[in-house]
Design a protein around this motif. Structure first.
Motif, PDB file in Angstrom:
ATOM      1  N   VAL A 191     -19.110  -1.385 -35.822  1.00 19.38           N
ATOM      2  CA  VAL A 191     -19.387   0.026 -35.851  1.00 19.38           C
ATOM      3  C   VAL A 191     -21.036   0.444 -36.024  1.00 19.38           C
ATOM      4  O   VAL A 191     -21.458   1.451 -35.364  1.00 19.38           O
ATOM      5  N   LEU A 192     -21.698  -0.145 -37.061  1.00 16.58           N
ATOM      6  CA  LEU A 192     -22.984  -0.164 -37.243  1.00 16.58           C
ATOM      7  C   LEU A 192     -23.869  -0.367 -36.160  1.00 16.58           C
ATOM      8  O   LEU A 192     -24.976   0.023 -35.664  1.00 16.58           O
ATOM      9  N   GLN A 193     -23.336  -1.268 -34.986  1.00 16.63           N
ATOM     10  CA  GLN A 193     -24.169  -1.885 -33.959  1.00 16.63           C
ATOM     11  C   GLN A 193     -23.739  -0.841 -32.595  1.00 16.63           C
ATOM     12  O   GLN A 193     -24.406  -0.983 -31.498  1.00 16.63           O
ATOM     13  N   ASP A 194     -22.737   0.064 -32.776  1.00 14.51           N
ATOM     14  CA  ASP A 194     -22.211   0.877 -31.889  1.00 14.51           C
ATOM     15  C   ASP A 194     -23.017   1.983 -31.509  1.00 14.51           C
ATOM     16  O   ASP A 194     -23.653   2.679 -32.236  1.00 14.51           O
ATOM     17  N   PRO A 195     -23.786   1.889 -30.174  1.00 11.35           N
ATOM     18  CA  PRO A 195     -24.976   3.110 -29.602  1.00 11.35           C
ATOM     19  C   PRO A 195     -24.149   4.363 -29.773  1.00 11.35           C
ATOM     20  O   PRO A 195     -24.720   5.359 -30.203  1.00 11.35           O
ATOM     21  N   VAL A 196     -22.741   4.571 -29.488  1.00 13.01           N
ATOM     22  CA  VAL A 196     -22.014   5.872 -29.852  1.00 13.01           C
ATOM     23  C   VAL A 196     -22.048   6.323 -31.203  1.00 13.01           C
ATOM     24  O   VAL A 196     -22.078   7.374 -31.495  1.00 13.01           O
ATOM     25  N   PHE A 197     -21.811   5.223 -32.108  1.00 10.48           N
ATOM     26  CA  PHE A 197     -21.973   5.855 -33.657  1.00 10.48           C
ATOM     27  C   PHE A 197     -23.228   6.160 -33.829  1.00 10.48           C
ATOM     28  O   PHE A 197     -23.540   7.198 -34.766  1.00 10.48           O
ATOM     29  N   HIS A 198     -24.353   5.660 -33.447  1.00  8.65           N
ATOM     30  CA  HIS A 198     -25.574   5.963 -33.443  1.00  8.65           C
ATOM     31  C   HIS A 198     -25.809   7.501 -33.219  1.00  8.65           C
ATOM     32  O   HIS A 198     -26.436   8.332 -33.907  1.00  8.65           O
ATOM     33  N   LYS A 199     -25.467   7.687 -31.980  1.00 13.53           N
ATOM     34  CA  LYS A 199     -25.488   9.101 -31.620  1.00 13.53           C
ATOM     35  C   LYS A 199     -24.460   9.957 -32.248  1.00 13.53           C
ATOM     36  O   LYS A 199     -25.039  11.112 -32.461  1.00 13.53           O
ATOM     37  N   ALA A 200     -23.494   9.473 -32.622  1.00 13.95           N
ATOM     38  CA  ALA A 200     -22.495  10.708 -33.604  1.00 13.95           C
ATOM     39  C   ALA A 200     -23.345  10.825 -34.790  1.00 13.95           C
ATOM     40  O   ALA A 200     -23.103  12.039 -35.589  1.00 13.95           O
ATOM     41  N   SER A 241     -24.212  20.869 -21.927  1.00 11.69           N
ATOM     42  CA  SER A 241     -24.862  19.341 -21.639  1.00 11.69           C
ATOM     43  C   SER A 241     -26.198  19.283 -22.172  1.00 11.69           C
ATOM     44  O   SER A 241     -26.525  17.995 -22.424  1.00 11.69           O
ATOM     45  N   ASP A 242     -26.935  20.112 -22.659  1.00 16.09           N
ATOM     46  CA  ASP A 242     -28.235  19.928 -23.622  1.00 16.09           C
ATOM     47  C   ASP A 242     -27.862  19.636 -24.940  1.00 16.09           C
ATOM     48  O   ASP A 242     -26.888  20.257 -25.661  1.00 16.09           O
ATOM     49  N   ARG A 243     -28.523  18.428 -25.375  1.00 17.68           N
ATOM     50  CA  ARG A 243     -28.034  17.974 -26.872  1.00 17.68           C
ATOM     51  C   ARG A 243     -28.396  19.257 -27.900  1.00 17.68           C
ATOM     52  O   ARG A 243     -27.501  19.378 -28.628  1.00 17.68           O
ATOM     53  N   LEU A 244     -29.493  19.683 -28.193  1.00 19.16           N
ATOM     54  CA  LEU A 244     -29.969  20.520 -29.117  1.00 19.16           C
ATOM     55  C   LEU A 244     -29.156  21.890 -28.832  1.00 19.16           C
ATOM     56  O   LEU A 244     -28.946  22.371 -29.745  1.00 19.16           O
ATOM     57  N   ALA A 245     -29.103  22.450 -27.676  1.00 18.17           N
ATOM     58  CA  ALA A 245     -28.352  23.630 -27.403  1.00 18.17           C
ATOM     59  C   ALA A 245     -26.952  23.417 -27.835  1.00 18.17           C
ATOM     60  O   ALA A 245     -26.488  24.366 -28.405  1.00 18.17           O
ATOM     61  N   SER A 246     -26.363  22.402 -27.459  1.00 23.19           N
ATOM     62  CA  SER A 246     -24.842  22.209 -28.067  1.00 23.19           C
ATOM     63  C   SER A 246     -24.795  22.252 -29.519  1.00 23.19           C
ATOM     64  O   SER A 246     -23.809  22.633 -30.108  1.00 23.19           O
ATOM     65  N   TRP A 247     -25.918  21.607 -30.270  1.00 23.81           N
ATOM     66  CA  TRP A 247     -25.824  21.367 -31.907  1.00 23.81           C
ATOM     67  C   TRP A 247     -25.887  23.165 -32.157  1.00 23.81           C
ATOM     68  O   TRP A 247     -25.266  23.539 -32.981  1.00 23.81           O
ATOM     69  N   GLN A 287     -14.877  13.744 -26.264  1.00 28.04           N
ATOM     70  CA  GLN A 287     -15.466  12.705 -26.458  1.00 28.04           C
ATOM     71  C   GLN A 287     -16.876  13.147 -27.110  1.00 28.04           C
ATOM     72  O   GLN A 287     -17.734  12.363 -27.389  1.00 28.04           O
ATOM     73  N   GLY A 288     -16.768  14.601 -27.217  1.00 28.47           N
ATOM     74  CA  GLY A 288     -18.399  15.234 -27.439  1.00 28.47           C
ATOM     75  C   GLY A 288     -19.184  15.281 -26.535  1.00 28.47           C
ATOM     76  O   GLY A 288     -20.244  15.062 -26.674  1.00 28.47           O
ATOM     77  N   GLY A 289     -19.005  15.750 -25.128  1.00 29.50           N
ATOM     78  CA  GLY A 289     -19.768  15.682 -24.072  1.00 29.50           C
ATOM     79  C   GLY A 289     -19.666  14.395 -23.274  1.00 29.50           C
ATOM     80  O   GLY A 289     -19.291  13.542 -23.587  1.00 29.50           O
ATOM     81  N   ALA A 290     -20.173  14.447 -21.885  1.00 29.69           N
ATOM     82  CA  ALA A 290     -20.383  13.657 -21.102  1.00 29.69           C
ATOM     83  C   ALA A 290     -21.251  12.486 -21.709  1.00 29.69           C
ATOM     84  O   ALA A 290     -20.712  11.287 -21.192  1.00 29.69           O
ATOM     85  N   ASP A 291     -22.135  12.547 -22.165  1.00 31.35           N
ATOM     86  CA  ASP A 291     -23.087  11.511 -22.966  1.00 31.35           C
ATOM     87  C   ASP A 291     -23.076  11.580 -24.359  1.00 31.35           C
ATOM     88  O   ASP A 291     -23.837  11.273 -24.943  1.00 31.35           O
TER      89      ASP A 291
END
Length: 295
Positions: free
Chosen positions: A54-63, A145-151, A236-240
């Protein structure tokens, strides 16, 4: 008669042990094993391998960073805005009972309805917010699609639902402050603003700490708003993964093909440690501010 208080609280703790403590303990136990239905090991102990994965998963880092970003854009403004609104409602407003009741109306609205409303407002092409932005000559924003905008869009939903709830809690604490303190401050020449910062806020520190801690816990466990905000039907919280949160990561991991439940359990306990760490940090900062003000 001496046993009656215990009889009143026993049902709650009995239910809490069954639906709260046991799942937590079992998930902690499960996080050190492979899932018997998948993989070659058939339930063998794997130690901290699930945590390392989990700690090495890039998706977890993004999450993780998505959760922190949404938390900062929601919980921090939410507490500040709730405090300001509570201070305004603590004055002699006309129809103040109606105003105090109205701030709780967004909390009554179901999360699904809130997501539909804000999903329409923050639609990428035809949303009202983009139409207003385009009308003033600015380019439209890709809210999904934009990260900050979605936040920002998700944080707006959270603030809409929970600001009124926290406002009523802070308002109840403000109304419990003795009027003699305000009178003494007024005699010393303090105006309304100084009375608020030097009398009201110091008097409701325990309540403010409660609101900050609960907002922190809720902000780091956010799931419903980003899940319903996802329009690609993959959840999955967006395409990326631009707005996938930690709890969404746990949900998606539990539905994966390899060791789903042990890795989801490991992610859950990592989230628990993150929440405890940030909650303790909030408590330490609040205590430090309190001690400085007492000096």
């Amino acid at each position: 008669m001496r046993l009656s208080p215990y009889l009143y609280v026993v049902p709650f703790f009995a239910v809490f042990l069954v639906v709260g403590v046991y799942p937590m303990v079992y998930s902690g136990y499960l996080s050190f094993f492979s899932w018997p239905r998948y993989g070659p090991h058939h339930g063998d102990p794997v130690g901290f391998a699930n945590y390392a994965h989990v700690l090495q998963d890039p998706v977890f880092h993004k999450a993780f960073w998505n959760t922190i970003g949404i938390f900062l854009l929601s919980s921090v403004p939410q507490v500040i805005l709730a405090t300001v609104i509570a201070a305004m409602l603590d004055t002699q407003l006309r129809g103040r009972t109606w105003w105090r009741m109205s701030v709780l109306l967004p909390f009554v609205v179901s999360p699904a309805a809130t997501a539909l409303i804000f999903g329409s407002l923050f639609a990428d092409k035809t949303g009202l917010v983009n139409e207003v932005i385009h009308a003033v000559g600015l380019p439209k924003v890709g809210w999904h699609s934009d990260r900050l905008a979605s936040w920002t869009a998700i944080a707006s939903m959270v603030n809409y639902r929970w600001t009124g709830y926290n406002t009523l809690i802070i308002l109840a604490a403000l109304q419990a402050v003795s009027s003699h303190l305000y009178e003494a401050a007024a005699i010393d020449g303090a105006g309304r603003v100084k009375q608020f910062f030097h009398v009201a806020l110091p008097s409701i520190r325990p309540t403010m700490l409660f609101v900050i801690v609960t907002s922190t816990i809720g902000g780091l466990q956010i799931f419903t708003e980003p899940r319903l905000f996802d329009t690609n039907l993959q959840f999955q919280g967006g395409a990326d993964y631009q707005y996938q949160t930690l709890t969404m990561y746990v949900f998606n991991t539990s539905n994966s093909a390899t060791d789903p439940y042990p890795r989801a359990a490991a992610a859950t306990w990592i989230i628990v440690l993150i929440i405890i760490t940030i909650a303790l940090l909030n408590f330490a900062v609040t205590r430090m501010i309190q001690r400085r003000s007492e000096r």
